[in-house]
Design an enzyme around this catalytic site. Structure first.
Site, PDB file in Angstrom:
ATOM      1  N   ASP A   1      -1.824  -1.554   6.315  1.00 51.42           N
ATOM      2  CA  ASP A   1      -2.097  -1.140   7.687  1.00 51.42           C
ATOM      3  C   ASP A   1      -3.516  -0.643   7.882  1.00 51.42           C
ATOM      4  OD1 ASP A   1      -1.982   1.189   6.282  1.00 51.42           O
ATOM      5  OD2 ASP A   1      -0.620   2.238   7.646  1.00 51.42           O
TER       6      ASP A   1
ATOM      7  N   ASP B   1       0.867  -1.179   0.000  1.00 48.93           N
ATOM      8  CA  ASP B   1       0.000   0.000   0.000  1.00 48.93           C
ATOM      9  C   ASP B   1       0.905   1.230   0.000  1.00 48.93           C
ATOM     10  OD1 ASP B   1      -2.330   1.461   0.128  1.00 48.93           O
ATOM     11  OD2 ASP B   1      -2.362   1.482   2.317  1.00 48.93           O
TER      12      ASP B   1
ATOM     13  N   THR C   1       0.194   4.539   1.562  1.00 48.75           N
ATOM     14  CA  THR C   1       0.226   5.217   2.858  1.00 48.75           C
ATOM     15  C   THR C   1       0.579   4.231   3.958  1.00 48.75           C
ATOM     16  OG1 THR C   1      -1.504   6.696   2.068  1.00 48.75           O
ATOM     17  CG2 THR C   1      -1.063   6.679   4.436  1.00 48.75           C
TER      18      THR C   1
END
Length: 783
Positions: A534, A301, A303
């Site tokens: 996350d 991912d 971010t």
């Protein structure tokens, strides 16, 4: 039966104590790691230990006590295994305590954070975006969108108003609520699934452990009938005494049992887990060490992985014709009623602070599917989110804003809609302002991705952001192929998504379900896929990846579903995890080949002894000396050595091809010796001593090859094996059933010893040709 509890007050201390005394506590039904008692039991009560007990009893019956030299080795192996696993468990337990899942509850009118295992029946739990539902609860205030895909397989986001049931194991996608616990412990839905899974005798294991299990099962099935056949032959055909028949059978069976192999693998994995724990890497599943070492595609991912997990508003500008002060007031009004449940909203509220005085008649929280938030204030509706989703494909950004996006900044549009109905905006949206946000690339990201590039691991960036923004960030992190990006909203068919998975590096505007589909597409193309994430939008993809990695700073749902948790949320430590996996698998592969040499020889020699009616040429004590000097000692220490080579091929085939030259050489050499011994009428004491010396000679040759390339530690290992041989054969020859050979015995030993080098060279060449043929016909999957 749950009782009515005020959601603003929760349970009193007395009510909590009453429920704790009644056992109405949310204890897990399946501890994440084995207890000390289970570790001891698993190491002591094994199938092969049962075989060892039977062999011990048989040797005691025939009073062949000298041949019990294998017992101390077996006991030492078992004790070492228990010690190492208990030691690793202690380290992991200490680390796990730092990552215990928590829940926010209301007790006696106060917010408290407690461990999930401390929840009691009727507790009032506070949930917000990213939280995993800790126990079966019923919403008593507020409203949330929940994803139950981990329980049902359906990725729909379900609205849960007051009175709705929240099932443990699901997670909050958007919104906030208070919910009363209705079931705990074994009665909770997720724990009922866990109990059902435990009742089913299967579990997902790594390729290495599955291969070892298969090998041990085959050996376990074969050795019992073969042992019975050897005893029958000794008594009925060779007319040997019961003593001689039993001891020769025990020697054959001992050679066929890989007594330290499974232990070696278990200890090596446990030591690796404890090593990683010291680097603040927590493993939820031991198999993830090996899986990550085999990964050839890493999906990340943006971010929180490539970039820091914090965002900052860098600039904003009103749309053409809009007054800056008016728009700022309108934007502040909207932000004041939205929950700060993600880093973007936290950055916006920090940039536009205001007391929450506005009252919204309806609020639409942000979700990874809609990619916008909205609120209705009477007849006025404001919205903020991704331009493509708020304005549609007609989104034409001002040049300065478009340039910021090309530099990797996130751009949001703030606008006014005609209305808000359920989860959809009504009518066209009029843009009022554009907001630019940034989160910096992690300093170590370029170096980390360079490592994976050097190792031949393809990196795919999968994000919900605009593809141009994601591509700019990926280029800043020096990810290979970062300029190849695609907008996932254009991938409307499974075929288009499959083709894009193979072609592109960067994927923008990806929904949570598309992330999952991309993982599945890559796996269908033959890749071993790791996924890092996350956020709550990563959960579905994490669940389906071959190896899932979560940041401890991320959502609880992501942490719970991941196999590996980076407790410092530092993506830069991932190469160390890969290297640890390679060290373990490569070294166990190397050591397993030593064990398999002995097993192959013993099995084939036992078959030859039955077929050609001769006594098995080794004594149990001699097998112990051979096993310790050329297999056990070096195998154990080699398994703990550094080894960072890339993993290729399948574990079992690799081990077989490594072991075959040594095993076949042993059979040919000892077979030649047996033939000469019969021609020259050597005594059994003579030719059993000559046989074990030849096996040790071949074993040392194989070990020499296995230790390549030599370093200081491997030289010490090899020298230690030579010293152990000298101590066993010269200092205590009687202990290992060795006698000084006759002149004819020495002559046969010298003659056959001269052939060991050419035979080993020949079998190695032959096996390498077979291996090339095998890989050629099996294709890339065999490599």
């Amino acid at each position: 039966m749950p009782q009515q509890v005020d959601p603003n007050q929760g349970l009193s201390a007395a009510q909590v104590a009453q429920r704790q005394a009644a056992g109405q506590v949310n204890q897990a039904v399946a501890p994440p790691v084995r207890t000390v008692k289970q570790i001891i039991s698993a190491n002591v009560f094994t199938y092969f230990n049962l075989i060892f007990v039977v062999l011990t009893v048989l040797l005691c019956v025939v009073q062949s006590f000298r041949n019990l030299t294998f017992l101390p080795i077996i006991i030492a192996n078992t004790l070492i295994g228990i010690f190492q696993e208990v030691r690793a468990k202690k380290i992991l337990d200490e680390l796990t305590m730092l990552n215990v899942p928590h829940a926010t509850v209301i007790r006696a009118g106060q917010r408290q954070q407690i461990a999930v295992a401390e929840l009691v029946l009727d507790d009032i739990v506070v949930y917000q975006t990213g939280d995993q539902i800790a126990a079966d609860t019923k919403v008593c205030a507020g409203e949330v969108l929940v994803n139950e895909a981990l329980l049902t397989g359906e990725a729909d986001e379900i609205k849960k108003p007051v009175g709705a049931t929240l099932m443990s194991g699901s997670f909050v996608v958007a919104g906030a609520c208070r919910a009363q616990v209705t079931a705990v412990g074994a009665a909770a839905y997720i724990n009922q699934l866990t109990l059902a899974a435990k009742a089913t005798p299967h579990g997902e294991q790594s390729e290495m452990i599955r291969a070892l299990d298969q090998l041990i099962k085959v050996i376990g099935v074969a050795l019992v009938p073969l042992g019975i056949l050897l005893v029958w032959q000794g008594l009925a055909v060779n007319h040997e005494s019961l003593h001689d028949s039993i001891t020769s059978m025990v020697a054959a069976i001992l050679g066929m049992i890989p007594e330290g192999l499974y232990l070696l693998a278990s200890v090596a994995l446990a030591v690796s887990a404890s090593r990683l724990a010291k680097q603040r890497v927590l493993l939820h599943e031991m198999k993830s060490i090996e899986t990550l070492a085999r990964v050839d595609t890493l999906c990340v991912d943006k971010t929180g992985t490539i970039t820091e997990n914090t965002m900052q508003v860098t600039a904003w500008q009103p749309a053409a014709g809009q007054a800056r002060a008016t728009v700022q007031a309108q934007l502040t009004q909207l932000l004041s009623v939205l929950a700060a449940d993600n880093s973007t909203m936290q950055a916006l509220q920090a940039a536009f602070p205001a007391p929450q005085t506005a009252q919204a008649t309806a609020v639409l929280p942000f979700t990874s599917r809609n990619k916008y938030s909205a609120a209705q204030f009477g007849a006025t509706t404001y919205v903020i989110g991704a331009p493509e989703f708020v304005l549609g494909n007609r989104a034409a950004l001002p040049p300065a804003v478009a340039a910021a996006r090309e530099r990797g900044q996130r751009v949001l549009v703030f606008g006014q809609a005609a209305g808000l109905q359920a989860t959809q905006l009504q009518g066209p949206v009029t843009p009022l302002a554009y907001v630019q946000l940034t989160n910096p690339v992690r300093p170590q990201a370029p170096q980390t991705f360079a490592y994976f590039r050097q190792q031949g691991v393809a990196v795919k960036v999968i994000s919900g952001d605009n593809p141009a923004t994601v591509a700019a960030v990926a280029q800043a992190a020096q990810i290979k192929g970062a300029a190849d990006f695609v907008d996932a909203t254009t991938l409307r068919t499974p075929a288009a998504l499959q083709a894009a998975a193979a072609k592109y590096t960067v994927f923008g505007r990806v929904t949570p379900e598309q992330k999952r589909q991309l993982i599945q597409a890559l796996q269908a193309q033959g890749h071993t896929v790791a996924m890092t994430g996350d956020g709550v939008n990563d959960v579905l993809a994490l669940k389906d990846a071959d190896c899932s990695i979560a940041m401890a700073s991320g959502s609880e749902a992501a942490i719970h579903v991941a196999q590996v948790v980076l407790l410092d949320s530092d993506f830069a430590c991932l190469p160390a995890v890969v290297l640890e996996g390679r060290r373990v698998v490569n070294n166990i592969q190397r050591s397993a080949s030593l064990f398999l040499v002995k097993n192959l020889f013993s099995f084939l020699m036992a078959l030859l002894a039955v077929a050609f009616i001769f006594t098995y040429p080794l004594k149990p004590a001699q097998v112990s000396l051979w096993g310790v000097v050329t297999i056990g000692l070096p195998g154990f220490f080699l398994a703990l050595q550094p080894n960072h080579e890339r993993l290729r091929g399948h574990f079992l085939t690799n081990v077989m091809f490594l072991a075959l030259p040594g095993g076949l050489t042993d059979v040919m050499v000892v077979g030649m010796m047996v033939a000469l011994a019969q021609v020259f009428n050597l005594t059994y004491a003579d030719y059993s001593t000559v046989a074990v010396l030849l096996l040790i000679l071949v074993g040392l040759r194989v070990l020499y090859r296995t230790c390549q390339p030599f370093d200081r530690v491997r030289r010490l290992i090899y020298a230690g094996c030579l010293l152990a041989l000298a101590g066993g054969s010269l200092a205590t020859p009687w202990l290992f059933g060795l006698t000084w050979p006759s002149l004819r015995g020495w002559a046969i030993l010298g003659l056959v010893a001269l052939t060991t080098g050419p035979i080993l060279h020949g079998t190695t060449w032959m096996v390498s040709r077979v291996e090339k043929w095998y890989h050629h016909h099996r294709g890339p999957a065999a490599h």
